[in-house]
Scaffold this motif. Structure first.
Motif, PDB file in Angstrom:
ATOM      1  N   VAL A 166       0.537  -0.604   5.109  1.00 22.87           N
ATOM      2  CA  VAL A 166      -0.317  -1.499   4.325  1.00 22.87           C
ATOM      3  C   VAL A 166      -0.825  -0.791   3.077  1.00 22.87           C
ATOM      4  O   VAL A 166      -1.203   0.382   3.120  1.00 22.87           O
ATOM      5  N   LEU A 167      -0.855  -1.543   1.965  1.00 15.21           N
ATOM      6  CA  LEU A 167      -1.512  -1.090   0.738  1.00 15.21           C
ATOM      7  C   LEU A 167      -2.624  -2.076   0.412  1.00 15.21           C
ATOM      8  O   LEU A 167      -2.393  -3.282   0.343  1.00 15.21           O
ATOM      9  N   ASP A 168      -3.835  -1.553   0.202  1.00 19.78           N
ATOM     10  CA  ASP A 168      -5.012  -2.370  -0.105  1.00 19.78           C
ATOM     11  C   ASP A 168      -5.424  -2.086  -1.551  1.00 19.78           C
ATOM     12  O   ASP A 168      -5.937  -1.012  -1.866  1.00 19.78           O
ATOM     13  N   VAL A 169      -5.193  -3.067  -2.433  1.00 17.38           N
ATOM     14  CA  VAL A 169      -5.452  -2.923  -3.872  1.00 17.38           C
ATOM     15  C   VAL A 169      -6.884  -3.374  -4.174  1.00 17.38           C
ATOM     16  O   VAL A 169      -7.239  -4.522  -3.922  1.00 17.38           O
ATOM     17  N   GLY A 170      -7.704  -2.483  -4.724  1.00 17.84           N
ATOM     18  CA  GLY A 170      -9.100  -2.830  -4.980  1.00 17.84           C
ATOM     19  C   GLY A 170      -9.842  -3.008  -3.677  1.00 17.84           C
ATOM     20  O   GLY A 170     -10.362  -4.083  -3.376  1.00 17.84           O
ATOM     21  N   CYS A 171      -9.929  -1.941  -2.888  1.00 16.86           N
ATOM     22  CA  CYS A 171     -10.294  -2.027  -1.469  1.00 16.86           C
ATOM     23  C   CYS A 171     -11.764  -2.313  -1.205  1.00 16.86           C
ATOM     24  O   CYS A 171     -12.122  -2.732  -0.107  1.00 16.86           O
ATOM     25  N   GLY A 172     -12.665  -2.076  -2.183  1.00 17.87           N
ATOM     26  CA  GLY A 172     -14.080  -2.330  -1.943  1.00 17.87           C
ATOM     27  C   GLY A 172     -14.612  -1.511  -0.788  1.00 17.87           C
ATOM     28  O   GLY A 172     -14.497  -0.283  -0.757  1.00 17.87           O
ATOM     29  N   SER A 173     -15.159  -2.171   0.224  1.00 16.22           N
ATOM     30  CA  SER A 173     -15.722  -1.485   1.390  1.00 16.22           C
ATOM     31  C   SER A 173     -14.652  -0.931   2.313  1.00 16.22           C
ATOM     32  O   SER A 173     -14.954  -0.155   3.222  1.00 16.22           O
ATOM     33  N   GLY A 174     -13.392  -1.349   2.120  1.00 13.65           N
ATOM     34  CA  GLY A 174     -12.307  -0.922   2.996  1.00 13.65           C
ATOM     35  C   GLY A 174     -12.107  -1.815   4.194  1.00 13.65           C
ATOM     36  O   GLY A 174     -11.289  -1.519   5.070  1.00 13.65           O
ATOM     37  N   ILE A 175     -12.785  -2.957   4.238  1.00 16.42           N
ATOM     38  CA  ILE A 175     -12.757  -3.800   5.431  1.00 16.42           C
ATOM     39  C   ILE A 175     -11.353  -4.292   5.771  1.00 16.42           C
ATOM     40  O   ILE A 175     -10.971  -4.340   6.944  1.00 16.42           O
ATOM     41  N   LEU A 176     -10.548  -4.642   4.767  1.00 13.27           N
ATOM     42  CA  LEU A 176      -9.199  -5.139   5.055  1.00 13.27           C
ATOM     43  C   LEU A 176      -8.336  -4.033   5.648  1.00 13.27           C
ATOM     44  O   LEU A 176      -7.593  -4.253   6.614  1.00 13.27           O
ATOM     45  N   SER A 177      -8.435  -2.844   5.090  1.00 10.84           N
ATOM     46  CA  SER A 177      -7.662  -1.711   5.603  1.00 10.84           C
ATOM     47  C   SER A 177      -8.117  -1.315   7.004  1.00 10.84           C
ATOM     48  O   SER A 177      -7.300  -0.959   7.855  1.00 10.84           O
ATOM     49  N   ILE A 178      -9.415  -1.369   7.246  1.00 12.06           N
ATOM     50  CA  ILE A 178      -9.930  -1.040   8.576  1.00 12.06           C
ATOM     51  C   ILE A 178      -9.411  -2.048   9.596  1.00 12.06           C
ATOM     52  O   ILE A 178      -8.965  -1.678  10.690  1.00 12.06           O
ATOM     53  N   GLY A 179      -9.452  -3.336   9.240  1.00 12.60           N
ATOM     54  CA  GLY A 179      -8.915  -4.351  10.138  1.00 12.60           C
ATOM     55  C   GLY A 179      -7.449  -4.112  10.443  1.00 12.60           C
ATOM     56  O   GLY A 179      -7.014  -4.189  11.597  1.00 12.60           O
ATOM     57  N   ALA A 180      -6.667  -3.795   9.408  1.00 11.51           N
ATOM     58  CA  ALA A 180      -5.242  -3.527   9.610  1.00 11.51           C
ATOM     59  C   ALA A 180      -5.034  -2.299  10.485  1.00 11.51           C
ATOM     60  O   ALA A 180      -4.180  -2.294  11.386  1.00 11.51           O
ATOM     61  N   ALA A 181      -5.816  -1.244  10.238  1.00 11.85           N
ATOM     62  CA  ALA A 181      -5.684  -0.016  11.032  1.00 11.85           C
ATOM     63  C   ALA A 181      -6.039  -0.265  12.494  1.00 11.85           C
ATOM     64  O   ALA A 181      -5.364   0.234  13.403  1.00 11.85           O
ATOM     65  N   LEU A 182      -7.086  -1.034  12.745  1.00 13.46           N
ATOM     66  CA  LEU A 182      -7.479  -1.332  14.123  1.00 13.46           C
ATOM     67  C   LEU A 182      -6.419  -2.165  14.840  1.00 13.46           C
ATOM     68  O   LEU A 182      -6.315  -2.120  16.074  1.00 13.46           O
ATOM     69  N   LEU A 183      -5.623  -2.911  14.070  1.00 14.94           N
ATOM     70  CA  LEU A 183      -4.527  -3.690  14.656  1.00 14.94           C
ATOM     71  C   LEU A 183      -3.238  -2.879  14.754  1.00 14.94           C
ATOM     72  O   LEU A 183      -2.197  -3.417  15.112  1.00 14.94           O
ATOM     73  N   GLY A 184      -3.316  -1.593  14.422  1.00 11.67           N
ATOM     74  CA  GLY A 184      -2.184  -0.697  14.638  1.00 11.67           C
ATOM     75  C   GLY A 184      -1.365  -0.348  13.425  1.00 11.67           C
ATOM     76  O   GLY A 184      -0.365   0.377  13.538  1.00 11.67           O
ATOM     77  N   CYS A 185      -1.729  -0.830  12.243  1.00 14.04           N
ATOM     78  CA  CYS A 185      -0.935  -0.564  11.045  1.00 14.04           C
ATOM     79  C   CYS A 185      -0.998   0.915  10.650  1.00 14.04           C
ATOM     80  O   CYS A 185      -2.038   1.563  10.761  1.00 14.04           O
ATOM     81  N   HIS A 186       0.140   1.416  10.155  1.00 16.08           N
ATOM     82  CA  HIS A 186       0.244   2.815   9.724  1.00 16.08           C
ATOM     83  C   HIS A 186       1.485   2.960   8.840  1.00 16.08           C
ATOM     84  O   HIS A 186       2.529   2.404   9.169  1.00 16.08           O
ATOM     85  N   PRO A 187       1.376   3.672   7.719  1.00 14.28           N
ATOM     86  CA  PRO A 187       0.145   4.233   7.167  1.00 14.28           C
ATOM     87  C   PRO A 187      -0.705   3.164   6.489  1.00 14.28           C
ATOM     88  O   PRO A 187      -0.212   2.094   6.129  1.00 14.28           O
ATOM     89  N   VAL A 188      -1.971   3.483   6.309  1.00 18.59           N
ATOM     90  CA  VAL A 188      -2.898   2.626   5.584  1.00 18.59           C
ATOM     91  C   VAL A 188      -3.267   3.345   4.288  1.00 18.59           C
ATOM     92  O   VAL A 188      -3.839   4.435   4.318  1.00 18.59           O
ATOM     93  N   VAL A 189      -2.907   2.733   3.165  1.00 14.05           N
ATOM     94  CA  VAL A 189      -3.149   3.319   1.846  1.00 14.05           C
ATOM     95  C   VAL A 189      -4.057   2.365   1.077  1.00 14.05           C
ATOM     96  O   VAL A 189      -3.801   1.158   1.037  1.00 14.05           O
ATOM     97  N   LEU A 190      -5.108   2.897   0.466  1.00 11.99           N
ATOM     98  CA  LEU A 190      -6.060   2.023  -0.222  1.00 11.99           C
ATOM     99  C   LEU A 190      -6.664   2.732  -1.419  1.00 11.99           C
ATOM    100  O   LEU A 190      -6.767   3.960  -1.446  1.00 11.99           O
ATOM    101  N   PHE A 191      -7.039   1.926  -2.417  1.00  6.94           N
ATOM    102  CA  PHE A 191      -7.653   2.512  -3.605  1.00  6.94           C
ATOM    103  C   PHE A 191      -8.574   1.507  -4.272  1.00  6.94           C
ATOM    104  O   PHE A 191      -8.509   0.301  -4.042  1.00  6.94           O
ATOM    105  N   ASP A 192      -9.441   2.036  -5.124  1.00  7.20           N
ATOM    106  CA  ASP A 192     -10.358   1.223  -5.913  1.00  7.20           C
ATOM    107  C   ASP A 192     -10.711   2.016  -7.162  1.00  7.20           C
ATOM    108  O   ASP A 192     -10.524   3.236  -7.210  1.00  7.20           O
ATOM    109  N   PHE A 193     -11.222   1.320  -8.174  1.00  2.00           N
ATOM    110  CA  PHE A 193     -11.643   1.977  -9.404  1.00  2.00           C
ATOM    111  C   PHE A 193     -13.095   2.435  -9.330  1.00  2.00           C
ATOM    112  O   PHE A 193     -13.538   3.265 -10.120  1.00  2.00           O
ATOM    113  N   ASP A 194     -13.840   1.901  -8.373  1.00  2.00           N
ATOM    114  CA  ASP A 194     -15.283   2.107  -8.282  1.00  2.00           C
ATOM    115  C   ASP A 194     -15.608   3.358  -7.465  1.00  2.00           C
ATOM    116  O   ASP A 194     -15.237   3.442  -6.290  1.00  2.00           O
ATOM    117  N   PRO A 195     -16.325   4.329  -8.023  1.00  2.00           N
ATOM    118  CA  PRO A 195     -16.699   5.525  -7.256  1.00  2.00           C
ATOM    119  C   PRO A 195     -17.523   5.199  -6.013  1.00  2.00           C
ATOM    120  O   PRO A 195     -17.412   5.887  -4.995  1.00  2.00           O
TER     121      PRO A 195
END
Length: 304
Positions: A172-201
């Motif tokens: 999974v790739l999460d574009v503009g991940c914010g809090s990371g909630i979408l990536s966390i949901g995907a990871a908890l459902l077994g997805c791998h690798p989980v790649v995510l990024f955002d512009f906001d520090p």
């Protein structure tokens, strides 16, 4: 500068604020209004006065001025259509809150709930149990957005759940991940690798804290602009919960990350703008596999 040409970074404020819509009126009318809004999926908090002379108010919280203004317009239309059911005039005021006010305000109405067949979201300060087949995302909003309350987040999580239920876990790739909630949901459902990024520090901080809160440490997080994604590989599942102007400005970079036969979830789109977005991706080889609307927000599931 035309919105469609504006750099992605200009849509992400250097200082994070939350926008509050306060609907003021008599408590009885606001109680009725709260129920009417809940019935159509609009979350609000009823704040009762501590001083008898003060009026109660309903509070709605939005992550951007654009969303707040769109909701304000919709509320005016709803109030007009519901005027026969309300006892007095209700006024709407829009205000920008500071970071600290935003974080504390969430505790009034961010509660645990199931958001898809196999996913639930729970704030870290609540201890709520779900059946074992439900994967529970535990997080705080912090200074970044994405809690499962917003229609775009709920729709994205539902599509992630649907795809994984049908296809099994995917990279999974999460574009503009914010809090990371979408990536966390995907990871908890077994997805791998989980790649995510955002512009906001601030998102970098929130993601690390939220992954740790969920006992997850196998992910790749980096800071980047959605218009210049520094990745050579492609992914069978890409999520882009952004906004229409950002999608229109950054789609050439985003579509390069989708593998042949892969899925692209696009959200953050106001419903009147959905046909533009559908045409944009169809013109670049994608087919619309599914779509949903929650409140005024449209989410599309595309297949390459």
């Amino acid at each position: 500068m035309n919105d469609s040409k504006r750099p992605y970074s200009t849509y992400l404020p250097q200082e994070r604020y939350i926008w509050q819509l306060a609907l003021t009126g008599q408590e009885r009318s606001l109680g009725i209004l709260w129920e009417l809004l809940e019935a159509i999926g609009i979350e609000s908090t009823l704040v009762t006065p501590r001083v008898a002379q003060q009026k109660a108010f309903l509070a709605l919280y939005l992550p951007s001025e654009r969303e707040a203004q769109a909701m304000q317009q919709r509320l005016h239309e709803l109030l007009e259509s519901w005027s026969d059911m309300l006892d007095d005039e209700i006024t709407i005021e829009l205000a920008r809150l500071e970071n600290r006010e935003w974080q504390e305000s969430w505790k009034d109405f961010f509660h645990a709930e199931q958001v898809s067949p196999h996913l639930a979201v729970r704030p870290s300060w609540e201890d709520v149990r779900f059946p074992p087949e439900i994967r529970v995302i535990s997080l705080d909003p912090g200074l970044s957005f994405g809690t499962g309350k917003h229609g775009t987040t709920r729709a994205c999580l539902a599509f992630i759940d649907k795809i994984i239920s049908e296809r099994g876990p995917l990279p999974v790739l999460d574009v503009g991940c914010g809090s990371g909630i979408l990536s966390i949901g995907a990871a908890l459902l077994g997805c791998h690798p989980v790649v995510l990024f955002d512009f906001d520090p601030q998102a970098m901080i929130a993601v690390r804290e939220n992954f740790a809160c969920n006992g997850l440490d196998d992910y790749f997080l980096f800071m980047a602009d959605a218009g210049r994604i520094p990745l050579a590989q492609t992914f069978p599942l890409v999520c882009a919960n952004l906004e229409t102007p950002i999608i229109e400005a950054c789609y050439p970079s985003i579509i390069k990350t989708v593998a042949a036969g892969g899925y692209l979830i696009v959200s953050g789109i106001l419903h009147p703008e959905s046909n533009r977005v559908i045409s944009l991706f169809r013109d670049h080889g994608f087919s619309l596999a599914d779509q949903t609307r929650i409140d005024e927000w449209w989410t599309g599931l595309f297949r390459l």
